[in-house]
Enzyme design. Sequence first.
Site, PDB file in Angstrom:
ATOM      1  CD  GLN A  47      -3.011   0.215   2.439  1.00 11.08           C
ATOM      2  OE1 GLN A  47      -2.754   0.958   3.376  1.00 11.08           O
ATOM      3  NE2 GLN A  47      -3.910  -0.727   2.530  1.00 11.08           N
ATOM      4  N   PRO A  74      -5.386  -5.550   5.256  1.00 16.30           N
ATOM      5  CG  PRO A  74      -5.337  -4.228   3.347  1.00 16.30           C
ATOM      6  CD  PRO A  74      -4.705  -4.377   4.692  1.00 16.30           C
ATOM      7  CE1 TYR A 237     -12.043  -2.791   7.464  1.00 18.12           C
ATOM      8  CE2 TYR A 237     -13.752  -4.097   6.405  1.00 18.12           C
ATOM      9  CZ  TYR A 237     -13.149  -3.604   7.554  1.00 18.12           C
ATOM     10  OH  TYR A 237     -13.660  -3.915   8.779  1.00 18.12           O
ATOM     11  CG  LEU A 238     -11.565  -0.210  -2.659  1.00 17.00           C
ATOM     12  CD1 LEU A 238     -10.243  -0.979  -2.721  1.00 17.00           C
ATOM     13  CD2 LEU A 238     -12.474  -0.682  -3.780  1.00 17.00           C
ATOM     14  CD  GLN A 239     -14.920   4.654   3.369  1.00 12.32           C
ATOM     15  OE1 GLN A 239     -14.606   5.646   4.009  1.00 12.32           O
ATOM     16  NE2 GLN A 239     -16.157   4.214   3.325  1.00 12.32           N
ATOM     17  CG  ASP A 240      -8.547   3.182   4.066  1.00 13.43           C
ATOM     18  OD1 ASP A 240      -7.344   2.901   4.198  1.00 13.43           O
ATOM     19  OD2 ASP A 240      -9.448   2.336   4.167  1.00 13.43           O
ATOM     20  CD  GLN A 241      -6.805  -0.965   0.790  1.00 10.92           C
ATOM     21  OE1 GLN A 241      -5.947  -1.460   0.069  1.00 10.92           O
ATOM     22  NE2 GLN A 241      -7.747  -1.689   1.366  1.00 10.92           N
ATOM     23  CG  HIS A 263      -8.127   3.502   8.354  1.00  9.08           C
ATOM     24  ND1 HIS A 263      -7.982   3.632   9.708  1.00  9.08           N
ATOM     25  CD2 HIS A 263      -7.399   2.411   8.005  1.00  9.08           C
ATOM     26  CE1 HIS A 263      -7.204   2.657  10.156  1.00  9.08           C
ATOM     27  NE2 HIS A 263      -6.832   1.897   9.136  1.00  9.08           N
TER      28      HIS A 263
END
Length: 309
Positions: A47, A74, A237-241, A263
Site C-alpha cells: 500500500q 487487508p 476497506y477500499l475507500q481509504d486505499q 482511516h
Amino acid sequence: MIRDLCDGQLEGAEIGSTEITFTPEKIKGGVHTADTKTAGSVCLLMQVSMPCVLFAACPSELRLKGGTNAEMAPQIDYTAMVFKPIVEKFGFTFNCDIKMRGYYPKGGGEVIVRMSPVKQLSPINLTDRGCVTKIYGRAFVAGVLPFKVAKDMAAAAVRCIRKEIRDLYVNIQPVQEPKDQAFGNGNGIIIIAETSTGCLFAGSSLGKRGVNADKVGIEAAEMLLANLRHGGAVDEYLQDQLIIFMALASGISRIKTGPVTLHTQTAIHFAEQLAKAKFTVKKSEDEEDASKDTYIIECQGIGMTNPNL
C-alpha cells in the site's frame, strides 16, 4: 522501505521516537526487498510503496515478506481480488505473485509485486453500484489445522448470507493451502460480492485460537452483508486505499461510499496537506440513497506527472 525506494534520508525512525524526519530523493525502479521479520502485513508494505514506484524511472519488482493473511490489515486475497481490479481503473496494472503465505505470529510469507511506471494517473468514477450478480469466496486452512475447519467456515458463511440473499448461488470454496505455499498455521475466509457494474465488496475474517470455525465464517458473511446495505460503490476497506490515487490523478475522481471511516478522513487530511489535492465529502443526493448513510467523496487531483517518462 520508502527511504530505500528513493535513496532518501530518514532520521528518528526507531521504537520510542516521537518525531521522524524524511527527505526523499529520486524514486528508483528495479528490485526492492522489504522484510517485516514478523507477521507484519505485506499488504501494508504494498500500500505504501505502490504510489511511489508508479512514478519511478523504470519497472519495479517489490519482494515483500511478512504476514499475508494477518489481523489489522487487508488479507492478500482482498488485495488481489478487490483492491487490484479497482485500483487498476486509474490506468495502470500490476502483477501480484503469492510465493508463500504467512500467518500470525510467525509470518514468513512472501509476495512479489511487479509493476511499470506511468506518465500520469487517470481519474475514476465509482458511483453506480448496480445490483449484486455473484457471490464467491475461499475458506482456507494451513499447516496442522484440519480441512473440516475450512468446510465449516464456508458452510456457516453460506447459511448466513442465504438468510438475506436468497436468489444467488453462493460459491465459497474450502481450500487446504499446499504445504510448500504456506508457512505456519492459519485459517480464514474471504467472501466477495460482484455487481452488474463491476463493483466489488468483501467480507473477511481470520481464525484465532479458541474461536470456532462457524463464528469465523459468520463474521465474514455479516461484514459483507453490512457492506452491501449502505448503498456505496466501494466497501469500507477500499475507500481509504483509493484516496492517495485520487489525489495524484489528473482530473476529478468520485467514489460513492457508505459511512466515511476514520482511516479515510485521515487519508484525505494528509492528501490535502502533502499533495495539495482538494477533497469534498457530501451526503449522496440520489433518491435511492435517501434512507441510507451514503456519501460522495470527490477529489480534484493534482495531475502528478512522472518526470522520468
